[in-house]
Scaffold this active site. Structure first.
Site, PDB file in Angstrom:
ATOM      1  N   CYS A   1       0.839  -1.202   0.000  1.00  0.00           N
ATOM      2  CA  CYS A   1       0.000   0.000   0.000  1.00  0.00           C
ATOM      3  C   CYS A   1       0.874   1.253   0.000  1.00  0.00           C
ATOM      4  O   CYS A   1       0.630   2.201  -0.755  1.00  0.00           O
ATOM      5  CB  CYS A   1      -0.926  -0.008   1.213  1.00  0.00           C
ATOM      6  SG  CYS A   1      -2.051   1.412   1.284  1.00  0.00           S
TER       7      CYS A   1
ATOM      8  N   CYS B   1      -6.046  -3.086   7.375  1.00  0.00           N
ATOM      9  CA  CYS B   1      -7.276  -2.292   7.306  1.00  0.00           C
ATOM     10  C   CYS B   1      -8.461  -3.028   6.701  1.00  0.00           C
ATOM     11  O   CYS B   1      -9.604  -2.806   7.115  1.00  0.00           O
ATOM     12  CB  CYS B   1      -7.017  -0.991   6.554  1.00  0.00           C
ATOM     13  SG  CYS B   1      -6.573  -1.188   4.810  1.00  0.00           S
TER      14      CYS B   1
END
Length: 379
Positions: free
Chosen positions: A118, A215
């Site tokens: 990410c 997440c």
């Protein structure tokens, strides 16, 4: 930009009010403090939050980075401190660059680290490009890592607080990105200092808990996410010993990780057994004694090197390396096979090293981060 002007706190030779900074805001206390701190110092702050996977998606969870609640919190901080805030929809990018690879890596028997991807493929690539399009002089984040100027330019260094250091997750930051990035929290001695700053600025997120899980993985249940992303992935198979002897059955390779001991469901064995290898093609989970987990040789690829000399300019490097985010750096010989591949020889064996994890390089002395690479199964 005048070279005669003294450097501001971000290392740029212009006054803060003429310095535009894009702050990557996740909605948590760290990035909120960075934005508030820079706004108070007079910088032209622009807050940007990435919408990564929400929109009511089944994978979203309350309290996770970049979900709906966090976007709201980031917006409140921007309103309170008086700077603009934008939300960018990166859901498709995030899925293609991070989530899909995460699922495929698990199905291949690896143990991926999506937070690194990410940072590498979304935050420090697409978001950084957006910051440049907004004519920002630099981009700041709430990561606990330090950027220091060395003889050859900006260097990456571990955070002052070892408990908060995020260098493992940022090893793939390139020299070009490092030139543009700023990490205002890396020098703080503890997270308590960050929360104290949040309270001083009157931020509503001052007591907000840290996000503990990946997440998009609710409650750390990786297998449930993989099954949702890749229906039919959890096919049952055999648990076998090192010699191939069947010892039991499993619910699917995706439910296991290298080094796992508990939850194997194998009875009647005298000594504890550990997961040594996952073989998705034969749907086998290979188990054995703990001693069989130890290894000293680790193959790496996709290496990002942050040293001053070329990575393959010498036959080997004596470095400290970290093979898991939760483990301390240990001495190793890193032997380049090319500019992007290497074999690492650990001076002392480590247990449970898994393909899909990162191996991060550190200077033998001091706090400098020299990059790293991805562990794979080798040839």
């Amino acid at each position: 930009m005048s070279l005669d002007h003294p450097l501001n706190s971000l290392g740029l030779a212009k006054p803060p009010q003429e310095t535009r900074v894009v702050v990557a805001m996740s909605g948590g206390v760290d990035s909120s403090v960075v934005a508030a701190m820079l706004a108070e110092e007079g910088y032209d702050v622009v807050g940007v939050t990435l919408q990564l996977y929400d929109h009511g998606a089944a994978l979203a969870k309350k309290g996770a980075c970049c979900a709906g609640r966090d976007i709201h919190d980031a917006r409140r901080v921007a309103e309170a401190m008086g700077f603009p805030h934008y939300v960018l929809d990166y859901e498709n990018t995030f899925r293609a660059a991070v989530i899909d690879e995460f699922a495929d890596a698990y199905l291949a028997g690896a143990t991926p680290v999506p937070c690194i991807r990410c940072n590498e493929r979304v935050k420090f690539k697409d978001l950084l490009a957006t910051a440049r399009e907004l004519d920002a002089d630099c981009m700041a984040t709430g990561h606990y890592i330090q950027r220091k100027l060395g003889l050859h330019g900006p260097e990456l260094h571990s955070a002052t607080d070892p408990a908060r250091d995020q260098s493992y997750f940022l090893f793939s930051t390139t020299a070009e990105q490092l030139d543009y990035l700023r990490f205002p929290l890396g020098h703080l001695a503890s997270k308590a200092e960050t929360r104290a700053l949040a309270a001083r600025y009157g931020l509503a997120v001052a007591d907000k808990p840290d996000s503990q899980d990946i997440c998009f993985v609710p409650n750390g249940d990786y297998a449930a996410v993989i099954e949702k992303l890749r229906p039919g992935a959890a096919e049952p198979g055999l648990i076998v010993g090192l010699d191939g002897t069947p010892l039991g059955e499993h619910r699917g390779v995706i439910h296991y990780t290298i080094g796992q001991r508990r939850g194997l469901g194998i009875g009647g064995v005298a000594d504890p057994l550990y997961v040594l290898r996952l073989d998705p093609e034969t749907r086998q989970v290979v188990v054995g004694p703990k001693a069989a987990l130890s290894t000293r040789r680790v193959p790496l690829r996709e290496i990002n090197w942050l040293g001053d000399a070329a990575f393959d300019s010498q036959p080997e490097w004596l470095l400290n390396v970290k093979v898991r985010s939760t483990r301390p750096p240990r001495p190793a010989l890193v032997r380049p096979l090319s500019a992007t591949e290497a074999e690492v020889e650990l001076l002392a064996p480590e247990d449970g090293i898994s393909a899909g994890q990162a191996c991060v390089f550190y200077a033998p002395e001091g706090s400098r981060v020299l990059g790293g690479g991805w562990i794979w199964k080798g040839r």
